[in-house]
Design an enzyme around this catalytic site. Structure first.
Site, PDB file in Angstrom:
ATOM      1  N   ASP A 240      -5.986 -43.793  69.076  1.00  0.00           N
ATOM      2  CA  ASP A 240      -6.926 -42.666  69.060  1.00  0.00           C
ATOM      3  C   ASP A 240      -6.370 -41.460  69.797  1.00  0.00           C
ATOM      4  O   ASP A 240      -6.737 -40.328  69.511  1.00  0.00           O
ATOM      5  CB  ASP A 240      -8.270 -43.086  69.655  1.00  0.00           C
ATOM      6  CG  ASP A 240      -9.007 -43.948  68.657  1.00  0.00           C
ATOM      7  OD1 ASP A 240      -8.721 -45.160  68.605  1.00  0.00           O
ATOM      8  OD2 ASP A 240      -9.818 -43.397  67.885  1.00  0.00           O
ATOM      9  N   LYS A 251      -8.937 -48.831  70.401  1.00  0.00           N
ATOM     10  CA  LYS A 251     -10.170 -49.625  70.505  1.00  0.00           C
ATOM     11  C   LYS A 251     -10.120 -50.622  71.659  1.00  0.00           C
ATOM     12  O   LYS A 251      -9.089 -51.274  71.891  1.00  0.00           O
ATOM     13  CB  LYS A 251     -10.393 -50.344  69.173  1.00  0.00           C
ATOM     14  CG  LYS A 251     -11.643 -51.180  69.060  1.00  0.00           C
ATOM     15  CD  LYS A 251     -12.906 -50.443  69.419  1.00  0.00           C
ATOM     16  CE  LYS A 251     -13.098 -49.170  68.652  1.00  0.00           C
ATOM     17  NZ  LYS A 251     -14.189 -48.318  69.241  1.00  0.00           N
TER      18      LYS A 251
HETATM   19  O1  MRU Z   1     -14.622 -46.466  67.307  1.00  0.00           O
HETATM   20  P1  MRU Z   1     -13.767 -46.403  66.099  1.00  0.00           P
HETATM   21  O2  MRU Z   1     -14.082 -47.425  65.068  1.00  0.00           O
HETATM   22  O3  MRU Z   1     -13.678 -44.998  65.521  1.00  0.00           O
HETATM   23  O4  MRU Z   1     -12.320 -46.740  66.659  1.00  0.00           O
HETATM   24  C1  MRU Z   1     -11.231 -46.819  65.786  1.00  0.00           C
HETATM   25  C2  MRU Z   1      -9.980 -47.220  66.430  1.00  0.00           C
HETATM   26  O5  MRU Z   1      -9.892 -47.435  67.615  1.00  0.00           O
HETATM   27  C3  MRU Z   1      -8.765 -47.259  65.546  1.00  0.00           C
HETATM   28  O6  MRU Z   1      -7.892 -48.278  65.943  1.00  0.00           O
HETATM   29  C4  MRU Z   1      -8.035 -45.928  65.652  1.00  0.00           C
HETATM   30  O7  MRU Z   1      -8.919 -44.855  65.425  1.00  0.00           O
HETATM   31  C5  MRU Z   1      -6.918 -45.816  64.709  1.00  0.00           C
HETATM   32  S1  MRU Z   1      -7.521 -45.624  63.043  1.00  0.00           S
HETATM   33  C6  MRU Z   1      -6.264 -45.346  62.006  1.00  0.00           C
END
Ligand code: MRU
Length: 350
Positions: A240, A251
């Site tokens: 992220d 995550k």
């Molecule tokens: O809370 P989320 O579902 O938006 O979190 C998503 C993640 O942590 C993904 O691993 C990350 O955004 C990479 S997506 C290509």
């Protein structure tokens, strides 16, 4: 390949990822507030998908503003308020701010007397470009990741959902897995269920099944046991936000995987576009970590999982220190430690 969003002049349709895999319901967004709510409430999610949704949100905003305003100077204030609204939706994924910064930079080139029809045309064009670019980028990440494993068949473990649903399409970490599978190099994928929101068991398993890729869903807490048994060759996850020194927010649960990989000598890869690197921050300590509603822990579906009102702590992301990361797979190749040097070298070539 499944796509999580469709854009047609003035309308962004988002598949409601909260309801997958049981129901395929699309939500039509025709104003900025609906797009912002869809990002906040995780109808759309995944760092690149959030950025693309926000960009299309601004395209919708500019198109609808044509009815109210004649020129850029009249619309400017409303445009910046819409950007601010989107900024407040989710704090961790830098791709959101990357897309909004691109939009703001474009807006800075507008002359005050520019007609609203031209403003809307240029904003829509940039939103579409960001989407197309993310798709091409994901495919390049996939190729670069698969090339790393030339000639090997792998048992890969992944976390959260990083596929078509989380991006413009194809995916980052799941894009690498897709590319490996196309080359016959996947023995099995272990998909962490990814508590509390279950992006792994609901969304990654859905994508792997529809692609016909051999997989098993595991409880997050089973990952260390699998590594201890020698059943995992690679862990590959998305990101992220990546700091200049390579520290990576992803995550919640990613950091535990990295620690376990280190202990069990399993290669741990991040797969992410360069738009996920935050060139403005030195280390992961500067990454804002989103804390989400306690209800995500207390309730799963319609089932109460804790005593009603149980005290909860729900950080949605964690930060993995760069020394635990084997490599960062990008569209421009694989970055290796020391990350500050490799990221700066890449920045110079951009
Ligand atoms: O809370 P989320 O579902 O938006 O979190 C998503 C993640 O942590 C993904 O691993 C990350 O955004 C990479 S997506 C290509």
């Amino acid at each position: 390949m499944f796509s999580a969003m469709k854009y047609e002049r003035g309308c962004l349709s988002l598949i409601d990822q909260r309801l997958l895999p049981q129901e395929e319901i699309w939500i039509d967004c025709r104003d900025i507030e609906t797009v912002a709510k869809c990002i906040e409430d995780m109808v759309t999610r995944g760092a690149p998908a959030i950025g693309c949704s926000a960009a299309f949100g601004l395209a919708i905003d500019a198109l609808t503003a044509e009815k109210k305003f004649k020129t850029w100077s009249e619309y400017k204030k409303a445009f910046h308020l819409s950007v601010e609204r989107l900024c407040r939706t989710r704090p961790t994924a830098v791709n959101l701010f990357y897309a909004l910064d691109k939009m703001t930079a474009l807006a800075e080139t507008f002359k005050p007397e520019l007609a609203m029809s031209d403003v809307a045309k240029d904003v829509s064009k940039l939103a579409q470009h960001l989407f197309d670019d993310d798709l091409a980028t994901c495919k390049a990440i996939g190729e670069n990741g698969a090339r790393l494993a030339e000639g090997k068949r792998l048992r890969v473990l992944t976390h959260c959902n990083t596929g078509s649903l989380a991006t413009a399409g194809y995916g980052t970490a799941l894009g690498v897995i897709r590319s490996l599978a196309q080359r016959g190099q996947i023995e099995i994928v272990y998909a962490d269920e990814t508590r509390p929101y279950l992006q792994g068991s609901r969304l990654t398993a859905f994508e792997l099944k529809s692609e016909g890729i051999e997989h098993k869903v595991i409880a997050d807490s089973a990952a260390a046991y699998l590594m201890q048994q020698g059943k995992v060759d690679w862990v590959v996850v998305g990101a992220d936000r990546i700091a200049l020194n390579g520290d990576t927010a992803n995550k919640i649960g990613t950091y535990s995987l990295a620690v376990n990989c280190n202990h069990h000598k399993v290669e741990f890869y991040i797969a992410a576009p360069l738009s996920t690197i935050d060139f403005a921050i030195e280390t992961g300590a500067q990454i804002p970590v989103e804390e989400r509603s306690p209800e995500e822990i207390r309730v799963t579906g319609s089932r109460q999982m804790t005593p009603v009102g149980a005290p909860v702590y729900n950080p949605s992301f964690d930060v993995t220190p760069s020394h635990l990361i084997t490599g960062i797979i990008t569209e421009r190749g694989v970055l290796r430690p020391p990350y500050r040097e490799s990221i700066m070298a890449l920045k110079k070539s951009l």
